[in-house]
Design an enzyme around this catalytic site. Sequence first.
Site, PDB file in Angstrom:
ATOM      1  N   LYS A  47      53.283  28.830  17.108  1.00  0.00           N
ATOM      2  CA  LYS A  47      52.312  30.363  16.313  1.00  0.00           C
ATOM      3  C   LYS A  47      51.959  31.582  17.095  1.00  0.00           C
ATOM      4  CE  LYS A  47      54.232  28.306  13.072  1.00  0.00           C
ATOM      5  NZ  LYS A  47      54.143  27.050  13.043  1.00  0.00           N
ATOM      6  N   TYR A 256      58.420  15.873   4.210  1.00  0.00           N
ATOM      7  CA  TYR A 256      57.609  16.479   5.253  1.00  0.00           C
ATOM      8  C   TYR A 256      56.796  16.128   5.478  1.00  0.00           C
ATOM      9  CZ  TYR A 256      55.329  19.964   7.235  1.00  0.00           C
ATOM     10  OH  TYR A 256      54.391  20.617   7.706  1.00  0.00           O
ATOM     11  N   TYR A 282      57.110  18.448  13.601  1.00  0.00           N
ATOM     12  CA  TYR A 282      58.632  19.152  14.379  1.00  0.00           C
ATOM     13  C   TYR A 282      58.989  18.926  15.435  1.00  0.00           C
ATOM     14  CZ  TYR A 282      55.712  22.414  11.147  1.00  0.00           C
ATOM     15  OH  TYR A 282      54.830  22.486  10.181  1.00  0.00           O
TER      16      TYR A 282
HETATM   17  C1  LIG Z   1      55.829  25.896  12.450  1.00  0.00           C
HETATM   18  C2  LIG Z   1      56.243  25.526  13.461  1.00  0.00           C
HETATM   19  C3  LIG Z   1      57.351  25.898  13.467  1.00  0.00           C
HETATM   20  C4  LIG Z   1      58.007  26.198  12.926  1.00  0.00           C
HETATM   21  O1  LIG Z   1      58.750  27.512  12.462  1.00  0.00           O
HETATM   22  P1  LIG Z   1      58.546  28.259  11.876  1.00  0.00           P
HETATM   23  O2  LIG Z   1      58.066  29.927  12.453  1.00  0.00           O
HETATM   24  O3  LIG Z   1      57.341  27.890  10.634  1.00  0.00           O
HETATM   25  O4  LIG Z   1      59.439  27.959  10.857  1.00  0.00           O
HETATM   26  C5  LIG Z   1      58.261  24.566  14.645  1.00  0.00           C
HETATM   27  N1  LIG Z   1      57.267  23.557  15.168  1.00  0.00           N
HETATM   28  C6  LIG Z   1      55.780  23.434  14.882  1.00  0.00           C
HETATM   29  C7  LIG Z   1      55.374  22.999  16.222  1.00  0.00           C
HETATM   30  C8  LIG Z   1      55.262  24.275  14.223  1.00  0.00           C
HETATM   31  O5  LIG Z   1      54.179  24.228  14.156  1.00  0.00           O
END
Ligand SMILES: *Cc1c(COP(=O)(O)O)cnc(C)c1O
Length: 329
Positions: A47, A256, A282
């Site tokens: 981000k 999730y 993630y």
């Molecule tokens: C938000 C996030 C993603 C996914 O990114 P998006 O742009 O929301 O699809 C992947 N990995 C991590 C660690 C994240 O925080």
Amino acid sequence: MTDRLPRVSLANLPTPLHRLTRLSAQLGVDLWIKRDDLTSLATGGNKTRKLEYLIADALARGADCVVTAGGPQSNHCRQTAAAAAQHGLACCLVLGGEPQPPLGNLLLDRLLGAEVHWTPKPNRKSRMQELAGELGAAGRTPYVIPIGGSNAIGAVGYVAAMDELLGQAEEAGVAFDRVVFPTSSGGTHAGLALGAKRAGFGGVVTAISIDAAPTDHAFLEEVAQVATEAAGMLGDSVLISPAELEVEYGYLGGGYGVVGDTERDAIRLMGRQEGILLGPVYSGRGFGALLDMIAQGKVAAGQRVLYWHTGDESALHAYADELLEGDVG
Ligand SMILES: *Cc1c(COP(=O)(O)O)cnc(C)c1O
């Protein structure tokens, strides 16, 4: 060019690109990693690149506070809180679900000075608008950042990131067959797909969904729309269609944010073979999916594969029990 848009500096760039030597030998593919866990904004993550453009836009509009939303362990919220603090903006976070103990990212949100508002998950967007309305009525100037920072402005961060990767790859003398990363709100995917198309990247860009497969085409149409809009902001007439966006579903596991065998095994493997921490929600799931694709032959032996570490190891402490399950050490 990505320097057409206002940008503040939040990330330590370029993030490292390096080969995973031990895992490459073990898995039979030429495996590399792009370290966006090291963007360095309050433990880093993907981000940060989006926020360089989003915070610049907020400042240009005279905002004095930002409002955004996510899950209880949102990395986006944690990085937004840090970016806001760096620029003297207040930060309101809308988190979906029941209040939880201050572990992992939630602890960091609090240390970074964010104000946390809990709401049932389906109400997050409306609660953000409501909060922004209340702040405005109180004489403040709020700036709402969508979930995941995934609009065209945020996606530009990943167009620039793709340029960065391809420059580093050329320097390292490696042409990737495939770039793999976890996806959720789609802004990272939009940016990488657009960046790849603009640069004429010859490999495949594969997003691993960490969510449930959508029941219709609306989501990918939205991601394509964000990419096309980002192209417009860059003065480019490139169009991205949903058919150009490759997403692998089928790795939802227990849901999730639920750590199961896929995530646990992937996190342990990366930790024990390469000394790198992946996250529970993630990057562990995304890497577990890549391991499965290699095992199934969907990623052929000898391919040059880049795994993009999107940085969520700060959530690990909220999952200690699940991560240590079955571990005798
Ligand atoms: C938000 C996030 C993603 C996914 O990114 P998006 O742009 O929301 O699809 C992947 N990995 C991590 C660690 C994240 O925080």
